[in-house]
Design an enzyme around this catalytic site. Sequence first.
Site, PDB file in Angstrom:
ATOM      1  N   ARG A 103       5.992  -0.069  -6.058  1.00  0.00           N
ATOM      2  CA  ARG A 103       4.663   0.245  -5.705  1.00  0.00           C
ATOM      3  C   ARG A 103       4.400   0.466  -4.210  1.00  0.00           C
ATOM      4  O   ARG A 103       5.169  -0.320  -3.555  1.00  0.00           O
ATOM      5  CB  ARG A 103       3.873  -1.162  -5.947  1.00  0.00           C
ATOM      6  N   THR A 107      -1.438   1.248  -1.077  1.00  0.00           N
ATOM      7  CA  THR A 107      -2.402   1.577  -2.374  1.00  0.00           C
ATOM      8  C   THR A 107      -1.953   0.913  -3.806  1.00  0.00           C
ATOM      9  O   THR A 107      -2.849   1.153  -4.491  1.00  0.00           O
ATOM     10  CB  THR A 107      -2.108   3.185  -2.630  1.00  0.00           C
ATOM     11  N   ASP A 199       7.249 -12.207  -6.814  1.00  0.00           N
ATOM     12  CA  ASP A 199       7.943 -10.891  -6.784  1.00  0.00           C
ATOM     13  C   ASP A 199       9.136 -10.747  -7.591  1.00  0.00           C
ATOM     14  O   ASP A 199      10.240 -11.559  -7.323  1.00  0.00           O
ATOM     15  CB  ASP A 199       8.153 -10.388  -5.306  1.00  0.00           C
ATOM     16  N   ASP A 202      12.601  -9.304  -5.988  1.00  0.00           N
ATOM     17  CA  ASP A 202      12.953 -10.117  -4.927  1.00  0.00           C
ATOM     18  C   ASP A 202      13.692 -11.390  -5.578  1.00  0.00           C
ATOM     19  O   ASP A 202      14.710 -12.036  -5.053  1.00  0.00           O
ATOM     20  CB  ASP A 202      12.104 -10.478  -4.096  1.00  0.00           C
TER      21      ASP A 202
END
Length: 208
Positions: A103, A107, A199, A202
Site C-alpha cells: 500500500r 494514498t 501491521d 511487520d
Amino acid sequence: MRITLVDHPLIQHKLAHIRDKNTGSKDFRELMSEVSLLMAYEAMRDLELEEKEVETPVARARVRVLSGKKLALVAILRAGLVMVDGILKLVPAARVGHIGLYRDPETLSPVQYYAKLPSDIAERRVFLLDPMLATGGSASHALALLKEKGATGIKLMSIIAAPEGLERIARDHPETEVVVAAVDERLNDHGYIVPGLGDAGDRIYGTK
Ligand code: PRP
Ligand code: URA
C-alpha cells in the site's frame, strides 16, 4: 456478495492471542497459520465430491472423495504467505500463486510489484489469501487481476476485515464470497483496522 463469518471458539481464542501486542513473531506466525487452516475447513465446505468404492478389511464400502475443479491458493504478499502453509496441510495438491502488492503510505492504493500464477488458474477453484481486509484496495486489485486471467468463483479469505473493506469488495466484485474470522469496528486515519492486530507483515516478519 456473500460473507461467511467463521467464529468457532478455537478461532476466537487464537485470535485473542494474535491481537495481543505482546505476542511475538514466532507465536504470531503459528497462530495465524492455525487460524487459516481452521477457516479453510469452513471455506472448503462446498467442495464437490464423487462416489467410489474401496475395500475395507471387512467389506466393500461406498465412499466419497474430492472431485471437480482442482484448487489454487493465491497469496497476496507479504502477509498472505502466512496463510499458505496451514491451508496446504488440508489440501496439499493445491497450486500456489503469488501477487506482490504494497500500500502506498500516502494514498493507501495498492502498488503491484510481482505476480506469478498457475498457468491453468482459469480451470481451478481459487482461494485468495490476505489476512487483512482494510480499505479493500489490495484485495480488489488482486481479484481484478485474477478475473483478467479467467478465474471465476473466487473466494477471498481474510482473518480480520473492516466494514470499509467489505463494502469495497461488495461494490467492485459483488460475485465474490468473502470468508472472515472477525469484522472489526472501522479504519483509523492511517488505514489500519481498529482494533485489528497492527501491521500484519511487520508482525509476521519482525520488520518494524
Ligand atoms: C497489508 C495487508 C494487506 C493490505 C490490506 O499489506 O497485508 O495486503 O495491507 O490493506 P488494504 O485492504 O487497505 O489494501 P501491506 O501493504 O502492509 O504490505 P505487506 O504485506 O508487504 O506488509
Ligand atoms: N494492513 C495491515 O497489516 N493491518 C491493518 O490494520 C491494515 C492494513
